[in-house]
Design an enzyme around this catalytic site. Sequence first.
Site, PDB file in Angstrom:
ATOM      1  N   ASP A 207      39.407  42.790  36.108  1.00  0.00           N
ATOM      2  CA  ASP A 207      38.076  43.164  35.653  1.00  0.00           C
ATOM      3  C   ASP A 207      37.179  41.950  35.806  1.00  0.00           C
ATOM      4  O   ASP A 207      37.407  40.910  35.200  1.00  0.00           O
ATOM      5  CB  ASP A 207      38.125  43.614  34.188  1.00  0.00           C
ATOM      6  CG  ASP A 207      36.745  44.003  33.680  1.00  0.00           C
ATOM      7  OD1 ASP A 207      36.276  45.086  34.058  1.00  0.00           O
ATOM      8  OD2 ASP A 207      36.138  43.213  32.942  1.00  0.00           O
ATOM      9  N   GLU A 291      37.447  47.059  40.490  1.00  0.00           N
ATOM     10  CA  GLU A 291      36.435  48.096  40.348  1.00  0.00           C
ATOM     11  C   GLU A 291      35.582  48.167  41.598  1.00  0.00           C
ATOM     12  O   GLU A 291      35.382  47.173  42.267  1.00  0.00           O
ATOM     13  CB  GLU A 291      35.479  47.708  39.226  1.00  0.00           C
ATOM     14  CG  GLU A 291      35.895  48.072  37.859  1.00  0.00           C
ATOM     15  CD  GLU A 291      34.930  47.428  36.890  1.00  0.00           C
ATOM     16  OE1 GLU A 291      34.143  48.156  36.315  1.00  0.00           O
ATOM     17  OE2 GLU A 291      34.971  46.207  36.738  1.00  0.00           O
ATOM     18  N   ASP A 373      37.168  43.583  28.211  1.00  0.00           N
ATOM     19  CA  ASP A 373      37.503  43.323  29.610  1.00  0.00           C
ATOM     20  C   ASP A 373      38.986  43.552  29.878  1.00  0.00           C
ATOM     21  O   ASP A 373      39.381  44.055  30.929  1.00  0.00           O
ATOM     22  CB  ASP A 373      37.130  41.885  29.985  1.00  0.00           C
ATOM     23  CG  ASP A 373      35.652  41.621  29.784  1.00  0.00           C
ATOM     24  OD1 ASP A 373      34.868  42.584  29.840  1.00  0.00           O
ATOM     25  OD2 ASP A 373      35.287  40.449  29.573  1.00  0.00           O
TER      26      ASP A 373
END
Length: 439
Positions: A207, A291, A373
């Site tokens: 992340d 992501e 996170d």
Amino acid sequence: MAAVRQALRFALDPNGQQRRALARHAGASRYAYNWGLERAKAALAARGAEDRTVAVPSAMSQHQEWNRWKKGQDGIPWWPEVSKCVAQEAFRDLARGLRAFWESRGGKRPGPRIRFPRFKQKGRSRDSFRLTGSIHLHASAVTLPRIGTVPLLEDATRWVERIGEDSVRITSATVSREADRWCVSLAVAVERAIPLSNGAGDTIGVDLGLLALATLSDGTVIQGPKALRRGLRKLRRLSRAHARKHRGSRNRAKAARQLARHHATVAHLRRDHLHQLTTRLAKTHGRIVVEDLNVQGMLGRRTLARALADAGFGEFRRQLAYKCAWYGAELVVADRWFPSSKTCSGCGAVRAELQLAERLYRCQRCGLTLNRDLNAAINLAGWAHPAVTASAAETPTACGADRKTGPSPAGGCEAGTGVAPEPTGPTGGPQTRVACVPV
Ligand SMILES: [Zn+2]
């Protein structure tokens, strides 16, 4: 074996004569670019507004026209001192820019809208030019056509050896100025045996964050280097100082130089740090899930924009992609709509809303409380697992509450205990190290 394209970047240490030659080439490149743009604009205007067909003058036709035009001129005395490929490469850049504009306008190109190419201005546009042809790298210098052998500020021995082994081929050299430092970026084709796998079997979720540079699903938090944080503070200070000076004043020019120089330093630091991080990730994990950050969408918000740009997300993805190919890791980009932040990594519940300021993820269903996170990183790691990926593939457009992710609720965490869930998930191993924050 496969050829991987890569860029080798070195800071140059030119002498006075070479500096002048570099500046002359950058000027010639700008001149040729503007020359081509002027003609492209004239050609477009001549066709009239009703003719909407797209026409991009090819770099080759422009180069031919340029050569004809040049013969009839005797007004560019410096041109013979400049390598011929500079103009050719400038026309190539221009053609690329025009094509990108038309594709963007026609909706054929994702991402932000591309503007029509603009004229390059001396002192305002970045000084740069590209050379092709006979380029040689030595341990502490680089030989460029027309410019000669320019000393490097860095050691290139490692690459010289590989070029000797014939596994690296230099295809072009882009020279550019950052503040008052000249750099060369050599485009090379590297022959590499691409391993099927680096042997590391585990999956890791990454992340990317603002406070921490990256949080990994195994609980590791990677901070941006201190020097970078300090550098950014100084950057803000210099930027304010620059803004306060009177336009056109000598003090303003001086402040601008200081700002540009410091900017280059910070950029180097950031790139270095990202390289360390991406190499480490690609070498030690079999599967890396990140992501699909819609960076363009996020850049709209101003305060975030700066922090985001600083974290260098785009650069991170770019580096990770080619390093994964080198080291035999698999890079998985989670679906853009996958709610990695809003999903509970313990029970799979999806929260409707999560404020950016909420640094802790609190699950209303199972009571899990976890660093935001880290929660997202664990979800990403779970997304990569074949079983989960398969179910995600069945509902590719699903988003929000009905998307189940991560480990199943069976055996999940007990409400309000603040104890980490048992690793029921596929990526259980690393997750055992996760510690919940007591509620
Ligand atoms: Zn939960």
